[in-house]
Design an enzyme around this catalytic site. Structure first.
Site, PDB file in Angstrom:
ATOM      1  N   TYR A 239      -4.118  -2.804  -4.326  1.00  0.00           N
ATOM      2  CA  TYR A 239      -2.856  -3.166  -4.012  1.00  0.00           C
ATOM      3  C   TYR A 239      -1.963  -2.107  -4.184  1.00  0.00           C
ATOM      4  O   TYR A 239      -2.502  -1.339  -4.857  1.00  0.00           O
ATOM      5  CB  TYR A 239      -2.543  -4.612  -4.677  1.00  0.00           C
ATOM      6  N   HIS A 287      -5.044   1.880  -7.606  1.00  0.00           N
ATOM      7  CA  HIS A 287      -4.394   2.178  -6.651  1.00  0.00           C
ATOM      8  C   HIS A 287      -4.871   3.478  -6.073  1.00  0.00           C
ATOM      9  O   HIS A 287      -5.428   4.255  -6.639  1.00  0.00           O
ATOM     10  CB  HIS A 287      -2.867   2.331  -7.024  1.00  0.00           C
TER      11      HIS A 287
END
Ligand code: C5P
Length: 315
Positions: A239, A287
């Site tokens: 995300y 990430h």
């Protein structure tokens, strides 16, 4: 005599023109850059003005966006919450924080806002960007980044601080808390932490209470997180990071976006400006830091943002 006064005027005119050109060139290094958004297909394919950045009564998330949001964060599956559960939590939030229902502050349509986004990179160390950061209308900071003791490098002004339960910190009375709801529990936490107290933990222990001005609380629209993940990152990471969300949020809030404090260290870790790296295998967490930085760089190359890079002033 007549000739000489004409000549004088011409000389004065030339000096003024040169001065203007000089000032324009020097200032443009810092602030004036072509910010044409509509004429750039690469940008318009990604930037979607229609996505509302903040949660409001009118923008409580569609079922479609809800599905994206649930699917696009690795944190959601552990919750197994339904759209109805989500709506109940949001309704309670809107009752507790009437400011959320009023919606976001004026965006670019009303006036040109100059925003600074301040990431937490160790690149800020000895940068002396503090004064530059402080002259912006809006200064977005994130998570627990300290200011005291680092003013020369990071400035003193904060208008908005982006955070989530696991990264929460107390704020002064004039700073907007912008909650990043990566999961439904985060919204429950917000409501409790600002009222009766939150009992429990998420994937780690979190603060039971925090000090913030309740009337300045804002919540990022989960649909916005889904949009950033789907459209900007092409779903190529767990995300989006807080920092990447902040840059795209600033593009939606402001016409001029200046970005400070981004970039991994030489070992590709997201080290901070205020502390020694504790975990040498930190990397960029869940990430896709490399892709995020590539996009930030690309936005800068296409003059949609200005990226203030690492700068050392000490010898
Ligand atoms: O570490 P933290 O998540 O608090 O940092 C906030 C944001 O700053 C990150 O999400 C990332 O986008 C950015 N950052 C960076 N380079 C670093 C540290 C942080 O780009 N070295």
């Amino acid at each position: 005599m007549k000739m000489s006064s004409k000549l004088k005027s011409l000389v004065v005119l030339l000096i003024v023109i040169n001065l203007c050109m000089f000032l324009h060139d020097s200032l443009s290094e810092y602030f004036l850059y072509a910010n044409e958004r509509e004429d750039d297909p690469w940008f318009t394919q990604r930037f979607d003005k229609a996505v509302e950045p903040f949660l409001t009564v009118e923008h409580k998330l569609s079922m479609h966006a809800f599905k994206w949001w649930k699917a696009s964060t690795q944190l959601q599956p552990i919750e197994r919450q339904s759209f109805d559960d989500y709506q109940t939590v949001v309704d309670a939030l809107l009752k507790t924080f009437p400011a959320i229902s009023k919606g976001a502050e004026p965006g670019p349509a009303e006036r040109c806002r100059m925003c600074a986004v301040v990431g937490n990179s160790a690149h800020l160390k000895d940068s002396r960007y503090g004064h530059l950061i402080d002259i912006h209308d809006v200064v977005l900071r994130m998570n627990k980044s300290p200011i005291k003791g680092y003013e020369e490098d990071v400035g003193t002004k904060t208008t908005h601080r982006l955070m989530y339960p696991e990264s929460a910190t107390d704020l002064d009375n004039i700073t907007h808390l912008v909650l990043l709801p990566f999961k439904i529990m985060d919204m429950v936490w917000l409501q409790k932490a600002l009222t009766t107290g939150f009992k429990g933990e998420t994937y780690q222990p979190v603060r039971a209470n925090i000090q913030v001005n309740k009337s300045l609380v804002m919540v990022l629209n989960p649909g916005f997180i889904a949009y950033v993940h789907r459209v900007w990152l092409r779903r190529r990471s767990g995300y989006p990071s807080t920092g990447f969300l902040a840059v795209i949020l600033a593009l939606h809030m402001c016409e001029e976006v200046h970005v400070f404090g981004y970039g991994a260290d030489r070992d590709r870790n997201w080290s901070h400006y205020w502390e020694k790296l504790k975990n040498p295998n930190l990397g960029t967490g869940l990430h896709y830091g490399k892709q995020e930085y590539y996009l930030i760089q690309k936005l800068a190359d296409r003059k949609k943002i200005k990226l203030f890079k690492r700068r050392f002033t000490k010898s």
